[in-house]
Design an enzyme around this catalytic site. Structure first.
Site: not given
Ligand code: ZN
Length: 365
Positions: A90, A264, A302, A304, A307, A333
């Site tokens: 930015d 963003d 999920c 990730c 999870c 996550h």
């Molecule tokens: Zn997750």
């Protein structure tokens, strides 16, 4: 110059690909915010593991500490933070307006005192572009003034006009390099006529991409969408469009439906540090006592690390105990949730089913 190809369209929504000096980025895309050369609580490898191929860096924070010249000496921001993919920086304007201790805005730029040690700095369009060059940003943003909201229409108009003069100076100061580009920013508050005029001005100046700034500062989703409806059709069809600082999952879906390609927001990372998790079934607060004995994963769909490896009970324990790992797992996550949401939107646009996707999403959210 950075490349941008529109690969599929569905209504006003589109899939595209940005080509930068640090690789390709599929759009619509969500850019994790790497404020001070770090996406908070994440390693660069962890950010890349979510599928992210572009992050945002904050000029204001980096110019104060460790300093743009130092980062340039150390090989640029990519090497400094071990992020081999694309970076958008930015202009520093937003943080100067919101964080700096005494700031004075004039035609030349902004003078301000650092919120860290009170030392005096000047940020002009030329200096902002030079700093972003030192950081080696793939995508550089023009310096603009963030108009406060609410503000009287005359104040919004003169602020927008100043941003347009700064946009011209930013464009002139930008040094063309292959795979690097500069984006202009549309301002004009919540006034469709000012937004339209600003969109025409930045398009006339000619940028590699076009951002819509000054939204998500308290005007509400309906107003955000109304501003997009007035602005996006005035932007070039063949260039990327970036909605700055937005937002909640439903905001992203609604903005993609209106032709936005890039986003963003600190929401997924900040929420990860306050035990708030985004899931396909809404926001889950892991501090809540009902998770204390729950052996189930946060979201079984999920992929990730939080999870696939841990229970809600454990995540609850970490957040109650104030353990750093809780922030790390929930940030991973939340970034995975945002990355997967963008992936799902791209899939729906390619399949020509984005209208249904957006309608279903509204029903769930
Ligand atoms: Zn997750």
């Amino acid at each position: 110059m950075i490349g941008f190809d529109v690969l599929a369209r569905n209504g006003a929504a589109r899939c595209g690909r940005l080509t930068t000096a640090h690789g390709a980025v599929d759009t619509p895309v969500f850019m994790p915010v790497g404020t001070a050369g770090t996406v908070k609580a994440m390693t660069s490898e962890g950010v890349a593991a979510t599928g992210a191929r572009i992050v945002l860096g904050n000029t204001y924070h980096l110019m104060l500490r460790p300093g743009a010249e130092r980062i340039a000496t150390l090989g640029g921001l990519h090497r400094f933070m071990n992020w081999p993919h694309a970076i958008l920086t930015d202009s520093g304007g937003f943080q100067v307006m919101s964080l700096a201790a005494r700031r004075t805005i004039g035609e030349a730029g902004v003078t301000f005192r650092s919120h860290l040690d009170g030392s005096l700095y000047e940020l002009t369009p030329e200096r902002s572009i030079a700093i972003q060059h030192l950081l080696a940003a793939d995508i550089t943003m023009a310096l603009d003034e963030c108009t406060p909201y609410p503000a009287p229409p005359e104040a919004v108009e003169s602020s927008m006009e100043l941003s347009m003069r700064w946009a011209e100076r930013s464009r002139r100061a930008f040094v063309e390099r292959p795979g690097h580009g500069v984006f202009g920013i549309v301002q004009g508050g919540v006034h469709p006529d000012l937004r339209l005029r600003s969109a025409e001005r930045v398009t006339q100046i000619g940028f590699d991409g076009y951002a819509v700034g000054g939204l998500a500062i308290g005007e509400g989703q309906e107003t955000t969408f109304a501003v997009l409806d007035a602005t996006v059709p005035a932007l070039p069809e063949n260039r990327p469009r970036y909605l700055m600082g937005v937002g909640k999952p439903a905001d992203l879906v609604g903005a993609v439906a209106r032709g936005i390609d890039m986003f963003d927001c600190v929401l997924p990372t900040r929420s990860g540090r306050t035990a708030q998790a985004f899931t396909r079934r809404g926001v889950v607060n892991l501090r809540n006592a009902r998770h204390a004995g729950d052996p189930a994963p946060l979201d079984p769909q999920c992929r990730c690390p939080a999870c696939t490896g841990y229970s809600r009970a454990y995540l609850h324990h970490l957040s109650r105990a104030g353990e750093i790992l809780g922030a790390m797992l929930l940030t991973a996550h939340n970034l995975q949730y945002y990355a997967d949401l963008m992936l799902a939107m791209r899939g729906a646009i390619e399949a020509g089913t984005f209208g249904d996707f957006a309608a279903d999403f509204e029903g769930e959210a």
